[in-house]
Design a protein around this motif. Structure first.
Motif, PDB file in Angstrom:
ATOM      1  N   ARG A  69       0.770  -0.923  -0.281  1.00  0.00           N
ATOM      2  CA  ARG A  69       0.212   0.332   0.039  1.00  0.00           C
ATOM      3  C   ARG A  69       0.806   1.280  -0.143  1.00  0.00           C
ATOM      4  NH1 ARG A  69      -3.718  -1.941   4.739  1.00  0.00           N
ATOM      5  NH2 ARG A  69      -4.664  -4.684   3.860  1.00  0.00           N
ATOM      6  N   PRO A  70       0.345   2.193  -0.466  1.00  0.00           N
ATOM      7  CA  PRO A  70       1.630   3.297  -0.932  1.00  0.00           C
ATOM      8  C   PRO A  70       1.612   4.280   0.679  1.00  0.00           C
ATOM      9  CG  PRO A  70      -0.919   3.435  -2.898  1.00  0.00           C
ATOM     10  CD  PRO A  70      -0.467   2.588  -0.897  1.00  0.00           C
ATOM     11  N   ARG A  71       0.535   4.094   1.445  1.00  0.00           N
ATOM     12  CA  ARG A  71       1.234   4.615   2.698  1.00  0.00           C
ATOM     13  C   ARG A  71       1.833   4.076   3.473  1.00  0.00           C
ATOM     14  NH1 ARG A  71      -4.113   3.666   5.892  1.00  0.00           N
ATOM     15  NH2 ARG A  71      -4.678   1.313   6.153  1.00  0.00           N
ATOM     16  N   ARG A  73       4.905   2.414   1.751  1.00  0.00           N
ATOM     17  CA  ARG A  73       6.306   2.400   1.181  1.00  0.00           C
ATOM     18  C   ARG A  73       7.680   2.658   2.461  1.00  0.00           C
ATOM     19  NH1 ARG A  73       8.445   0.986  -3.880  1.00  0.00           N
ATOM     20  NH2 ARG A  73       6.140  -0.260  -4.009  1.00  0.00           N
TER      21      ARG A  73
END
Length: 353
Positions: A69-71, A73
């Motif tokens: 998930r992007p958050r 990374r």
């Protein structure tokens, strides 16, 4: 007492896999990954607790999917940072399952000595050359549906073996092989296909399938991966303890085979393999995260959709000399350092039946 040496303490590693493919070996872009880690239990507990806190995963088994998930990374970056200690103590193996399957089919058809389930595919140079010839161009020359059909039907025969192999499965494989042989292809590919005459291939497969010596299971990439990890970590003359996520294929008999194979290669070296519930061992959970992350990076490259940052983070984990960038496909079938390579500006066909 003078001259008496204390035995070496056992070396203990934790292992898990990602992409245990079962019947999907023939699918384009499918990658099997096996990771082994040398990490202390307390350090593993701390790392897993930190990842849980940062990703909000408070219950259940921690899985790599949360880290994509992007958050999440930043958490993934910190986990793979050399300062975390894991890249220096990790050994990751990547397997392009199509190459694995193709090499197994060619070995059984063309090699006089039947392979063992412990062997990496492509033991001999001629088979490795043929795999390199067909793997990269097969979907392009023969069409994705025809190439996948050939691989699937070969898998149907190899997966069964013994008295369970039906004449119908052999006939269907012969039909798929004939279909390839009647399609236009470069001379190098035609040379390989001419060796795979359908009538002779069916006879060879039938003879081997009926043989009591039929080696099973040939289509389980986990077995050679564990064997290779054991060779990587085993202390000469000492004991290697492998703490592995529970897998039905790791039966007591196969564990004994793995131990015997290690002793043959490293006289005096002992192997003990313990299967555990990965949710109960933080070290195995970390190995699962490493395998899942590396598999995601490799699949992206194979499908022509690489994540450059993820590739850069994963490369230090891959067995020495391996890399995820550059030329044409996943190698390593011969035991050499693996390279996952995609030609610039080109993607492989990814159609499905």
């Amino acid at each position: 007492m003078p001259g008496t040496e204390r035995p070496l303490a056992p070396l203990e590693i934790a292992c898990d896999e990602s992409g245990f493919t079962g019947t999907s070996l023939a699918e384009h872009g499918t990658v099997f990954c096996h990771a082994s880690l040398l990490v202390e239990p307390a350090a593993a507990d701390d790392l897993v607790a930190r990842v849980r806190a940062e990703t909000g995963s408070t219950t259940g088994e921690l899985k790599a999917q949360r880290l994509f998930r992007p958050r999440a990374r930043p958490t993934l970056r910190r986990l793979l940072d050399p300062l975390a200690g894991l890249p220096d103590r990790a050994y990751v193996q990547l397997t392009d399952t199509r190459r694995f399957l193709l090499a197994r089919i060619l070995e059984v058809l063309l090699d006089d000595d039947a392979p063992s389930a412990l062997d990496l595919p492509g033991r001999c140079e001629p088979v490795r050359t043929m795999v390199a010839t067909l793997a990269a161009g097969g979907p392009i020359w023969f069409g994705e549906p025809g190439w996948r059909r050939f691989l699937r039907r070969g898998a149907d025969v190899l997966r069964l073996g013994g008295r369970h192999t039906s004449p119908y499965a052999l006939e269907r494989f012969g039909e798929a092989l004939d279909d390839l042989r009647h399609r236009p292809a470069p001379a190098t590919a035609r040379t390989v296909l001419d060796l795979l005459d359908a009538e002779r291939a069916i006879g060879r497969l039938g003879d081997r399938a009926r043989s009591r010596a039929w080696p099973r299971p040939l289509l389980e990439p986990l077995i050679p991966a564990v064997a290779r990890a054991a060779l990587h970590w085993a202390p000469p003359g000492g004991e290697l303890r492998v703490v592995h996520d529970e897998q039905s294929v790791l039966t007591p008999g196969r564990i004994d085979q793995l131990a015997a194979g290690l002793r043959a290669d490293r006289p005096g070296t002992r192997l003990a393999l313990v299967r555990v519930d990965s949710a109960l061992d933080a070290r195995v959970q970390l190995a699962d995260l490493m395998a899942g992350i590396a598999r995601r990076a490799a699949a992206g490259v194979l499908l022509g959709k690489p994540d450059p940052e993820l590739v850069a983070l994963v490369e230090p984990l891959i067995e020495p000399g391996g890399r995820l960038t550059g030329g044409y496909g996943l190698t390593g079938d011969d035991g050499a350092p693996q390279t996952l390579r995609v030609p610039p500006g080109r993607t492989h066909p990814a159609g499905r039946d």
